[in-house]
Design an enzyme around this catalytic site. Structure first.
Site, PDB file in Angstrom:
ATOM      1  N   LYS A 138       0.837  -1.210   0.000  1.00 21.96           N
ATOM      2  CA  LYS A 138       0.000   0.000   0.000  1.00 21.96           C
ATOM      3  C   LYS A 138       0.874   1.263   0.000  1.00 21.96           C
ATOM      4  CE  LYS A 138      -2.122   0.387   3.737  1.00 21.96           C
ATOM      5  NZ  LYS A 138      -2.558   1.142   4.886  1.00 21.96           N
ATOM      6  N   ARG A 169     -11.077   2.615   9.743  1.00 24.74           N
ATOM      7  CA  ARG A 169     -10.807   1.231  10.134  1.00 24.74           C
ATOM      8  C   ARG A 169     -12.083   0.549  10.652  1.00 24.74           C
ATOM      9  NH1 ARG A 169      -5.233   1.994   9.902  1.00 24.74           N
ATOM     10  NH2 ARG A 169      -3.973   0.956  11.450  1.00 24.74           N
ATOM     11  N   ARG A 210      12.224 -12.076   5.972  1.00 22.96           N
ATOM     12  CA  ARG A 210      12.969 -10.847   6.261  1.00 22.96           C
ATOM     13  C   ARG A 210      13.789 -10.975   7.544  1.00 22.96           C
ATOM     14  NH1 ARG A 210       9.232  -5.729   5.471  1.00 22.96           N
ATOM     15  NH2 ARG A 210       8.449  -6.292   7.529  1.00 22.96           N
ATOM     16  N   ARG A 263      -1.982 -10.940  12.341  1.00 14.13           N
ATOM     17  CA  ARG A 263      -2.283  -9.564  11.915  1.00 14.13           C
ATOM     18  C   ARG A 263      -3.170  -9.556  10.674  1.00 14.13           C
ATOM     19  NH1 ARG A 263       3.168  -6.547  11.247  1.00 14.13           N
ATOM     20  NH2 ARG A 263       1.882  -4.785  10.653  1.00 14.13           N
ATOM     21  N   ARG A 292      12.509  -9.838  13.361  1.00  5.26           N
ATOM     22  CA  ARG A 292      11.617  -9.048  14.221  1.00  5.26           C
ATOM     23  C   ARG A 292      10.401  -9.882  14.602  1.00  5.26           C
ATOM     24  NH1 ARG A 292      10.288  -3.815  10.852  1.00  5.26           N
ATOM     25  NH2 ARG A 292       8.317  -4.400  11.795  1.00  5.26           N
TER      26      ARG A 292
HETATM   27  P1  ATP Z   1       0.702  -0.541   8.988  1.00  8.96           P
HETATM   28  O1  ATP Z   1       1.453  -1.824   9.083  1.00  8.96           O
HETATM   29  O2  ATP Z   1      -0.215  -0.490   7.820  1.00  8.96           O
HETATM   30  O3  ATP Z   1       1.549   0.679   9.169  1.00  8.96           O
HETATM   31  P2  ATP Z   1      -0.112  -0.152  11.700  1.00  8.96           P
HETATM   32  O4  ATP Z   1      -0.871  -1.126  12.528  1.00  8.96           O
HETATM   33  O5  ATP Z   1       1.286   0.177  12.037  1.00  8.96           O
HETATM   34  O6  ATP Z   1      -0.296  -0.630  10.215  1.00  8.96           O
HETATM   35  P3  ATP Z   1      -0.730   2.678  11.476  1.00  8.96           P
HETATM   36  O7  ATP Z   1      -1.662   3.089  10.414  1.00  8.96           O
HETATM   37  O8  ATP Z   1       0.721   2.998  11.324  1.00  8.96           O
HETATM   38  O9  ATP Z   1      -1.003   1.125  11.716  1.00  8.96           O
HETATM   39  O10 ATP Z   1      -1.293   3.223  12.854  1.00  8.96           O
HETATM   40  C1  ATP Z   1      -0.632   2.985  14.066  1.00  8.96           C
HETATM   41  C2  ATP Z   1      -1.638   2.824  15.178  1.00  8.96           C
HETATM   42  O11 ATP Z   1      -2.502   3.974  15.236  1.00  8.96           O
HETATM   43  C3  ATP Z   1      -2.589   1.659  15.021  1.00  8.96           C
HETATM   44  O12 ATP Z   1      -2.050   0.466  15.508  1.00  8.96           O
HETATM   45  C4  ATP Z   1      -3.822   2.110  15.824  1.00  8.96           C
HETATM   46  O13 ATP Z   1      -3.606   1.944  17.209  1.00  8.96           O
HETATM   47  C5  ATP Z   1      -3.851   3.607  15.540  1.00  8.96           C
HETATM   48  N1  ATP Z   1      -4.747   3.942  14.411  1.00  8.96           N
HETATM   49  C6  ATP Z   1      -4.370   4.338  13.152  1.00  8.96           C
HETATM   50  N2  ATP Z   1      -5.435   4.554  12.371  1.00  8.96           N
HETATM   51  C7  ATP Z   1      -6.521   4.290  13.129  1.00  8.96           C
HETATM   52  C8  ATP Z   1      -7.936   4.307  12.889  1.00  8.96           C
HETATM   53  N3  ATP Z   1      -8.461   4.652  11.704  1.00  8.96           N
HETATM   54  N4  ATP Z   1      -8.753   3.959  13.916  1.00  8.96           N
HETATM   55  C9  ATP Z   1      -8.281   3.608  15.120  1.00  8.96           C
HETATM   56  N5  ATP Z   1      -6.957   3.563  15.406  1.00  8.96           N
HETATM   57  C10 ATP Z   1      -6.085   3.896  14.437  1.00  8.96           C
END
Ligand code: ATP
Ligand code: MG
Length: 225
Positions: free
Chosen positions: A18, A91, A125, A169, A158
């Site tokens: 993405k 989300r 990885r 996940r 990791r």
């Molecule tokens: P990715 O691997 O796609 O980066 P991620 O789980 O690290 O996924 P991020 O989008 O970087 O997610 O967001 C980090 C954290 O912020 C999430 O784990 C969540 O706790 C919070 N968060 C982000 N977007 C939302 C949302 N739309 N609603 C609720 N919590 C959110």
């Protein structure tokens, strides 16, 4: 003359590419990329009220409550006078509903990459933590298995790159996301892209967006209302 802002959302599981696709969209189209994760991290850094409210949920690996998220994201989007591409939000269905009321989205793109491909990509990885060097057992192997090329130190995997963690996940992602995708499918604004690799998906995304963004939306920065 006033122009309509082009509003887009990109969705896809972790490891779906993405980020790669989003950066290509930004490069080729007149569109600003906003990521909910980045917005949250900057709010936390600046110790804003929203940041303080969100921090404990993020640290515990939970979703931030809908009301906090909705206010934060709508607050960021509302003043924008340019096309935008939203990533990481919504989300949940309540987030999607409120967003649609306040900022009617034109298109929702979802990257549908087979779980198997994602797991294979991530589970191979290995990293050299002190330098951040990343290897892949298949695509970019170290000269000696399990050992950093430069320092000779051991490579680590990791925790969140381990197969069972990735699996968990991915399952959590689809469980949470399916109702959001259904919401957009009902509205007939969902476009699904299937494929194994970003290079394979990208031409289809490019072609699709070319038909959706009007020439004026593409060329104009000023005049948006
Ligand atoms: P990715 O691997 O796609 O980066 P991620 O789980 O690290 O996924 P991020 O989008 O970087 O997610 O967001 C980090 C954290 O912020 C999430 O784990 C969540 O706790 C919070 N968060 C982000 N977007 C939302 C949302 N739309 N609603 C609720 N919590 C959110
Ligand atoms: Mg992240």
């Amino acid at each position: 003359m006033t122009l309509k802002i082009f509003r887009a959302i990109i969705m896809g599981p972790p490891g779906s590419g993405k980020g790669t696709v989003s950066s290509r969209i930004v490069k080729d189209f007149n569109i600003k990329h906003l990521s909910s994760g980045d917005i949250l991290r900057s709010q936390i850094l600046n110790k804003t009220a929203a940041g303080m409210a969100a921090k404990k949920y993020i640290d515990e690996g939970n979703l931030v409550p809908d009301d906090v998220m909705v206010n934060l994201i709508i607050g960021e989007l509302h003043p924008l006078k340019q096309n935008w591409l939203l990533d990481g939000f919504p989300r949940t269905v309540p987030q999607a509903e409120t967003l649609y009321q306040k900022e009617p989205v034109d298109v929702v793109m979802t990257l549908n990459i087979p779980d198997k491909i994602i797991i294979n990509r991530i589970k191979g990885r290995w990293t050299h933590a002190p330098s951040g060097r990343i290897y892949h057992t298949e695509f970019n192997p170290p000269k000696v298995p399990g050992v950093d090329d430069v320092t000779g130190e051991p490579l680590l995997q990791r925790d969140d790159d381990k197969e069972e963690t990735v699996n968990r996940r991915l399952q959590a992602y689809w469980k949470l996301t399916q109702p959001v995708l259904d919401f957009y499918r009902e509205l007939s604004i969902l476009e699904e892209f299937k494929g194994k690799y970003s290079n394979e998906i990208w031409p289809h995304v490019h072609k699709f967006l070319s038909t959706k963004i009007t020439p004026t939306q593409y060329t104009e920065y000023k005049g948006f209302s």
